[in-house]
Design a protein around this motif. Structure first.
Motif, PDB file in Angstrom:
ATOM      1  N   LYS A   7       0.561  -1.216  -0.112  1.00  0.00           N
ATOM      2  CA  LYS A   7      -0.047   0.172   0.012  1.00  0.00           C
ATOM      3  C   LYS A   7       0.859   1.011  -0.162  1.00  0.00           C
ATOM      4  O   LYS A   7       0.453   2.304  -0.808  1.00  0.00           O
ATOM      5  N   GLN A   8       2.263   1.028   0.734  1.00  0.00           N
ATOM      6  CA  GLN A   8       3.154   2.324   0.792  1.00  0.00           C
ATOM      7  C   GLN A   8       3.154   2.726  -0.398  1.00  0.00           C
ATOM      8  O   GLN A   8       3.154   3.920  -0.577  1.00  0.00           O
ATOM      9  N   GLU A   9       3.909   1.517  -0.670  1.00  0.00           N
ATOM     10  CA  GLU A   9       4.441   2.207  -2.415  1.00  0.00           C
ATOM     11  C   GLU A   9       3.591   2.131  -3.095  1.00  0.00           C
ATOM     12  O   GLU A   9       4.222   3.252  -4.157  1.00  0.00           O
ATOM     13  N   ARG A  10       2.379   1.576  -3.420  1.00  0.00           N
ATOM     14  CA  ARG A  10       1.569   2.731  -4.203  1.00  0.00           C
ATOM     15  C   ARG A  10       1.020   3.520  -4.332  1.00  0.00           C
ATOM     16  O   ARG A  10       0.851   4.575  -4.301  1.00  0.00           O
ATOM     17  N   ALA A  11       0.891   4.177  -2.562  1.00  0.00           N
ATOM     18  CA  ALA A  11       1.053   5.840  -2.344  1.00  0.00           C
ATOM     19  C   ALA A  11       2.029   6.590  -2.966  1.00  0.00           C
ATOM     20  O   ALA A  11       1.636   7.672  -3.338  1.00  0.00           O
ATOM     21  N   VAL A  12       3.270   6.368  -2.661  1.00  0.00           N
ATOM     22  CA  VAL A  12       4.509   6.582  -3.187  1.00  0.00           C
ATOM     23  C   VAL A  12       4.207   6.444  -4.709  1.00  0.00           C
ATOM     24  O   VAL A  12       4.797   8.049  -5.584  1.00  0.00           O
ATOM     25  N   ARG A  13       4.192   5.625  -5.425  1.00  0.00           N
ATOM     26  CA  ARG A  13       4.105   5.768  -7.263  1.00  0.00           C
ATOM     27  C   ARG A  13       2.809   6.901  -7.744  1.00  0.00           C
ATOM     28  O   ARG A  13       2.826   7.315  -8.479  1.00  0.00           O
ATOM     29  N   THR A  14       2.017   7.176  -7.277  1.00  0.00           N
ATOM     30  CA  THR A  14       0.534   7.345  -7.313  1.00  0.00           C
ATOM     31  C   THR A  14       0.986   9.121  -7.185  1.00  0.00           C
ATOM     32  O   THR A  14       0.779  10.608  -7.888  1.00  0.00           O
ATOM     33  N   ALA A  21       2.181  14.377 -13.573  1.00  0.00           N
ATOM     34  CA  ALA A  21       1.676  15.213 -14.577  1.00  0.00           C
ATOM     35  C   ALA A  21       1.279  16.723 -14.082  1.00  0.00           C
ATOM     36  O   ALA A  21       1.173  17.032 -14.762  1.00  0.00           O
ATOM     37  N   ALA A  22       0.953  16.948 -12.704  1.00  0.00           N
ATOM     38  CA  ALA A  22       0.813  18.529 -12.762  1.00  0.00           C
ATOM     39  C   ALA A  22       1.919  18.923 -13.257  1.00  0.00           C
ATOM     40  O   ALA A  22       1.764  20.327 -13.824  1.00  0.00           O
ATOM     41  N   ASP A  41      -6.950  14.287 -13.869  1.00  0.00           N
ATOM     42  CA  ASP A  41      -7.304  13.602 -15.260  1.00  0.00           C
ATOM     43  C   ASP A  41      -5.917  13.761 -16.299  1.00  0.00           C
ATOM     44  O   ASP A  41      -5.796  12.131 -16.757  1.00  0.00           O
ATOM     45  N   ARG A  42      -5.133  14.758 -15.936  1.00  0.00           N
ATOM     46  CA  ARG A  42      -3.487  13.440 -16.793  1.00  0.00           C
ATOM     47  C   ARG A  42      -3.205  12.539 -16.229  1.00  0.00           C
ATOM     48  O   ARG A  42      -2.180  11.873 -16.969  1.00  0.00           O
ATOM     49  N   ALA A  43      -3.354  13.013 -14.486  1.00  0.00           N
ATOM     50  CA  ALA A  43      -2.794  11.827 -14.090  1.00  0.00           C
ATOM     51  C   ALA A  43      -4.230   9.924 -14.524  1.00  0.00           C
ATOM     52  O   ALA A  43      -3.243   9.751 -13.594  1.00  0.00           O
ATOM     53  N   GLY A  44      -4.586  10.372 -14.450  1.00  0.00           N
ATOM     54  CA  GLY A  44      -5.618   9.496 -15.112  1.00  0.00           C
ATOM     55  C   GLY A  44      -5.877   8.796 -13.334  1.00  0.00           C
ATOM     56  O   GLY A  44      -6.449   7.740 -13.334  1.00  0.00           O
ATOM     57  N   LEU A  45      -6.414  10.050 -12.589  1.00  0.00           N
ATOM     58  CA  LEU A  45      -7.262   9.353 -11.789  1.00  0.00           C
ATOM     59  C   LEU A  45      -8.029  10.473 -10.887  1.00  0.00           C
ATOM     60  O   LEU A  45      -8.627  11.287 -12.223  1.00  0.00           O
ATOM     61  N   LEU A  47     -10.518  12.940  -8.920  1.00  0.00           N
ATOM     62  CA  LEU A  47     -10.192  14.278  -7.996  1.00  0.00           C
ATOM     63  C   LEU A  47     -10.301  13.631  -6.603  1.00  0.00           C
ATOM     64  O   LEU A  47      -9.414  13.865  -5.650  1.00  0.00           O
ATOM     65  N   GLY A  48     -10.683  12.723  -6.184  1.00  0.00           N
ATOM     66  CA  GLY A  48     -10.988  12.135  -4.640  1.00  0.00           C
ATOM     67  C   GLY A  48      -9.548  11.645  -4.786  1.00  0.00           C
ATOM     68  O   GLY A  48      -8.902  11.751  -3.690  1.00  0.00           O
ATOM     69  N   ALA A  49      -8.908  11.020  -5.121  1.00  0.00           N
ATOM     70  CA  ALA A  49      -7.504   9.848  -5.170  1.00  0.00           C
ATOM     71  C   ALA A  49      -6.660  11.289  -5.305  1.00  0.00           C
ATOM     72  O   ALA A  49      -5.805  10.919  -4.407  1.00  0.00           O
ATOM     73  N   MET A  50      -6.084  11.968  -5.689  1.00  0.00           N
ATOM     74  CA  MET A  50      -5.781  14.075  -5.742  1.00  0.00           C
ATOM     75  C   MET A  50      -5.928  13.870  -4.662  1.00  0.00           C
ATOM     76  O   MET A  50      -4.326  14.398  -3.980  1.00  0.00           O
ATOM     77  N   TYR A  51      -7.091  14.462  -3.807  1.00  0.00           N
ATOM     78  CA  TYR A  51      -7.211  15.184  -2.803  1.00  0.00           C
ATOM     79  C   TYR A  51      -6.364  13.999  -1.496  1.00  0.00           C
ATOM     80  O   TYR A  51      -5.753  14.951  -0.967  1.00  0.00           O
TER      81      TYR A  51
END
Lengths: 209, 209
Positions: A7-14, A21-22, A41-45, A47-51
């Motif tokens: 999970k932590q690794e995924r969070a770092v990648r995201t 993307a930014a 949008d650009r990150a393919g995520l 808004l909730g995942a981004m926030y």
């Protein structure tokens, strides 16, 4: 525990995907033209995942500007004057290929919209160059009477202006040459001749780890 | 004929009022944030009256950027190195009180939106400083081996960067000091000691005609 590490690794990648993307969106549209929804949008995520990672575009812009020095890591080990030169050349070459550095250079012009005045990127870079120059002064490369802070401010200001000028005239192709030219003018005032003679320039100094 | 002269004078005044109004709007909102209707409103003119003088906000922005050197006219007569110093100091002091210079400094960051790459304001200022430095070289103030174009580019780039840095940190209050500091670092590399000793700095050099 293993699941937590995944999970932590995924969070770092995201998080890194969001920064990339930014950087693309800021690099194309500037701070004012960018929006959180374009970046998500650009990150393919969603808004909730981004926030979950960044509360606002201000926070993303700060992240990009503040982490610039960490992204400019010269391949060669060096210290003092040579390190100051290597950093500026590595930055100049890196701008052409690193989306985040490129976005940082553009965001610098709008940073009063997202950075506190005392946290500006000019000061951040000035501290880094001044640190190298103080080491160079301790090592007798730089003359004792030289005002190290003043030289550091000049170097950073000249790099900022050169980046803007070179971006308009050559799409930054001649930026490394402008940076070397700056050092060639400044060094005789600042450094002892034997130290100047030892310094290396050229593309090999501008490579990154 | 008398009526024609009155008409011409009125046209000149209207044009100048438009430039002032545009400078206020560009200074507050930047190029992207400004619009022809906001500028006409600020000048108290109809859009029709505005279009008689300027076809677009691009044209107004170019006018402001291109006429900057004409607005930086030092009070003291000087030549060579002293003239280059006087111009940079007069610009630095003038930014605080001249709306058009202030707008020009802000528009420089967005000039790729309205200026052709080869007409950029960096190059315009570099030519002016290089001209002074060539005169200084002919008058043996500047050493013969000095690359005058390289020094002129450095001076203009450092002024651009200093303006941005000083704008964030002190609302440009310390800009004249930063400009003097830049010259103090650059001069020993460039000029012969007797010429450096004769040069004058300080607020009196920064006054405008």
């Amino acid at each position: 525990m293993a699941q937590r590490a995944v999970k932590q690794e995924r969070a770092v990648r995201t998080r890194e995907a969001l920064v990339q993307a930014a950087a693309e969106v800021f690099g194309e549209l500037g701070f004012a033209g960018a929006s959180v929804s374009k970046i998500a949008d650009r990150a393919g995520l969603t808004l909730g995942a981004m926030y979950f990672h960044f509360k606002s575009k201000e926070e993303l812009a700060r992240e990009i500007v503040v982490t610039q020095p960490a992204r400019v890591r010269p391949e060669h080990e060096s210290e003092g004057l040579q390190h100051a030169i290597d950093i500026t050349l590595t930055w100049a070459y890196g701008l052409a290929e690193d989306t985040v550095l490129y976005a940082g250079a553009r965001l610098v012009m709008e940073q009063e919209q997202f950075n506190a005045p005392e946290e500006n990127s000019h000061r951040q870079w000035t501290d880094i160059i001044a640190c190298d120059l103080r080491a160079a002064q301790a090592g007798r490369e730089v003359r004792r009477a030289v005002d190290v802070e003043a030289v550091a401010r000049l170097v950073v200001n000249a790099c900022t202006g050169a980046q803007m000028h070179s971006s308009i005239e050559s799409g930054r192709a001649d930026l490394p040459q402008r940076i070397e030219e700056m050092w060639r003018v400044v060094l005789p005032s600042v450094a002892v001749p034997s130290a100047v003679a030892r310094l290396e320039f050229g593309q090999s100094r501008g490579r990154r780890v």
